[in-house]
Design a protein around this motif. Structure first.
Motif, short mmCIF file in Angstrom:
data_model
loop_
_atom_site.label_atom_id
_atom_site.label_comp_id
_atom_site.label_asym_id
_atom_site.label_seq_id
_atom_site.Cartn_x
_atom_site.Cartn_y
_atom_site.Cartn_z
N HIS A 204 43.10 -91.88 58.15
CA HIS A 204 42.71 -90.58 58.70
C HIS A 204 42.90 -89.46 57.69
N ALA A 205 43.95 -89.55 56.88
CA ALA A 205 44.16 -88.52 55.85
C ALA A 205 43.02 -88.52 54.84
N ARG A 206 42.57 -89.71 54.44
CA ARG A 206 41.43 -89.80 53.52
C ARG A 206 40.16 -89.26 54.17
N LYS A 207 39.94 -89.63 55.42
CA LYS A 207 38.75 -89.18 56.14
C LYS A 207 38.70 -87.65 56.25
N ASN A 208 39.82 -87.06 56.55
CA ASN A 208 39.84 -85.62 56.85
C ASN A 208 39.97 -84.74 55.62
N SER A 209 40.17 -85.33 54.44
CA SER A 209 40.38 -84.50 53.25
C SER A 209 39.26 -84.65 52.22
N GLY A 210 38.33 -85.53 52.44
CA GLY A 210 37.30 -85.77 51.45
C GLY A 210 35.90 -85.50 51.95
N LYS A 211 34.99 -86.39 51.58
CA LYS A 211 33.57 -86.21 51.91
C LYS A 211 33.33 -86.13 53.40
N TRP A 212 34.19 -86.78 54.20
CA TRP A 212 33.95 -86.87 55.65
C TRP A 212 34.70 -85.80 56.44
N ALA A 213 35.22 -84.78 55.77
CA ALA A 213 35.99 -83.74 56.47
C ALA A 213 35.18 -83.04 57.54
N ASN A 214 33.87 -82.93 57.32
CA ASN A 214 33.00 -82.26 58.29
C ASN A 214 32.13 -83.25 59.06
N ALA A 215 32.55 -84.50 59.08
CA ALA A 215 31.87 -85.54 59.85
C ALA A 215 32.89 -86.12 60.83
N PRO A 216 33.13 -85.45 61.95
CA PRO A 216 34.26 -85.81 62.82
C PRO A 216 34.22 -87.21 63.39
N GLU A 217 33.02 -87.82 63.49
CA GLU A 217 32.92 -89.15 64.10
C GLU A 217 32.83 -90.27 63.07
#
Length: 428
Positions: A204-217
């Motif tokens: 989740h940390a990787r998801k929310n801090s990189g390319k996917w930060a604005n892709a919530p799903e």
């Protein structure tokens, strides 16, 4: 236990050993796009028959363009782009071993995606499903970041380069993805190059801090279609096969009594913990607010205790997803003042009420006291109980196709305060 694995790599038989899964692929004498009797016995299924595009179609469509079956391969014509050119399987898959052979053109760029979700709100598949990147690094015309290179879990996890053995553009390679209840492996030409656990704190940390930060799903779905990418370069695929693995059940305490770990706040309304209770309260904006699990839960039993203070207009969303303008799209089990169908099911941004409770059951709710809501969601069926008494039981095909988060709601209008505790879920 030692398990032998036979892989066809660039037309040569390579035998390796693994300790975890039976990963049978093509042998040196096997025809392309055919399963051996051993593979069939072990549950493998072909996703490409070698002759037609049966079972494949465009993303979010029932049509098929840009892809064709040619000379025993699925071929991307090379006219796709970031916004188009994606082909997906008709069927969804959850836990599996997926194996395929691939060959790129010089400088080519493609990918294999999984757990892809199809909804009109998602214009491209990669904002929902993880991607095993396929790219001809030596000849690609632009500089690549490490997270864009071949074999990566795109923009998330990097492979062990010392184990990477990739045949050049124009030659065949074999790749595999193992997805087993959150445990993920990437394999390349008989070597495991990457391994990680999905949906952990690190993930989740990787998801929310990189390319996917604005892709919530992104990456949250536990099942979805398999997807091939035409990114503007010709690419070919063959021997695409899959072995499904069983789902494992688990019990999760959604609220730790201390903080909002495991949840994500959407909107400006108030969510906080006090005296070991989870409290939702209207804020000054008096708008809708949501507290959503960071993970998806599809088939499950949920129990939650709630106490309504002030106006108790709230709810529990099931199989729902978050839209960019702070809307939760899905199905709500109503939590409301007496007379307003607590335990009934409402579809947001769609059909409205699917089922309301009988009038004689309104007195089951205890205003100002603790109540227990129980929700069971399995396939097309949803059942709810309030304080031990069944409120509704409904079968709905649209719900059956849904997947997503559990979310608590604050209704708009202001003046709302609801207390929650003992939020527990058991996956089915």
């Amino acid at each position: 236990m030692e398990i032998v694995r036979n892989l066809n790599v660039a037309g040569k038989a390579v035998c390796t050993c693994a300790l975890s899964f039976t990963l049978l692929a093509t042998s040196c004498t096997q025809e392309q796009n055919k399963l051996t009797p051993e593979e069939i016995a072990n549950g493998w299924v072909l996703l490409f028959d070698g002759k037609t595009m049966n079972g494949w179609r465009n993303y979010n469509s029932d049509q098929l363009t840009s892809w064709e079956a040619v000379d025993g391969t699925i071929r991307a014509k090379g006219d796709g782009s970031d916004a188009s050119g994606y082909v997906v399987t008709d069927k969804q898959y959850e836990n599996f071993i997926l194996s395929w052979d691939w060959k790129l053109s010089k400088g080519g760029n493609s990918g294999m995606l999984y757990h892809v979700v199809e909804r009109p709100q998602f214009s491209v598949p990669y904002v929902t499903g993880p991607e095993y990147q396929l790219i001809d690094e030596p000849n690609f015309p632009e500089k690549l970041e490490e997270w864009q290179k071949c074999g990566v879990d795109y923009a998330m996890y990097l492979p062990d380069k010392s184990k990477m053995k990739i045949n050049p553009a124009g030659e065949w390679n074999n790749s595999q993805i193992v997805f087993d209840n959150g445990h993920v492996e990437h394999w390349m030409n008989g070597e495991k190059i990457l391994e990680f656990e999905a949906w952990t704190d690190d993930w989740h940390a990787r998801k929310n801090s990189g390319k996917w930060a604005n892709a919530p799903e992104y990456g949250l779905a536990k099942k979805g279609v398999i997807c091939l990418q035409d990114h503007g370069y010709p690419a070919q695929f063959r021997n695409i096969k899959i072995k499904e693995l069983p789902r494992k059940t688990k019990e999760v305490n959604l609220f730790n009594g201390v903080d909002l770990t495991g949840w994500e706040v959407y909107g400006t309304e108030k969510w906080y913990v006090k005296d070991s209770l989870l409290i939702c309260e209207s804020g000054p904006d008096k708008k809708y607010g949501y507290l959503a699990t960071r993970d998806y839960y599809d088939d499950f039993e949920l129990t939650a205790d709630f106490k309504q203070e002030a106006d108790g207009n709230s709810g529990i969303f099931i199989r729902s997803f978050v839209e960019p303008d702070v809307k939760v799209n899905g199905w709500q089990v109503e939590v409301a003042p007496k007379g307003f169908d607590t335990g009934g099911i409402y579809e947001s941004y769609g059909r409205g009420w699917l089922i309301q409770i009988p009038d004689e059951k309104e007195n089951i709710l205890k205003p100002g006291q603790w109540n227990t809501m129980r929700i069971k969601v399995q396939g097309d069926n949803v059942q709810t109980w309030l304080n031990g008494q069944e409120m509704v039981n409904i079968n709905d095909e649209k719900i059956g196709k849904g997947q997503g988060r559990i979310a608590l709601q604050i209704h708009d209008g202001g003046g709302i305060k609801v207390l929650w505790k003992n939020l527990k879920v058991k996956t089915l």
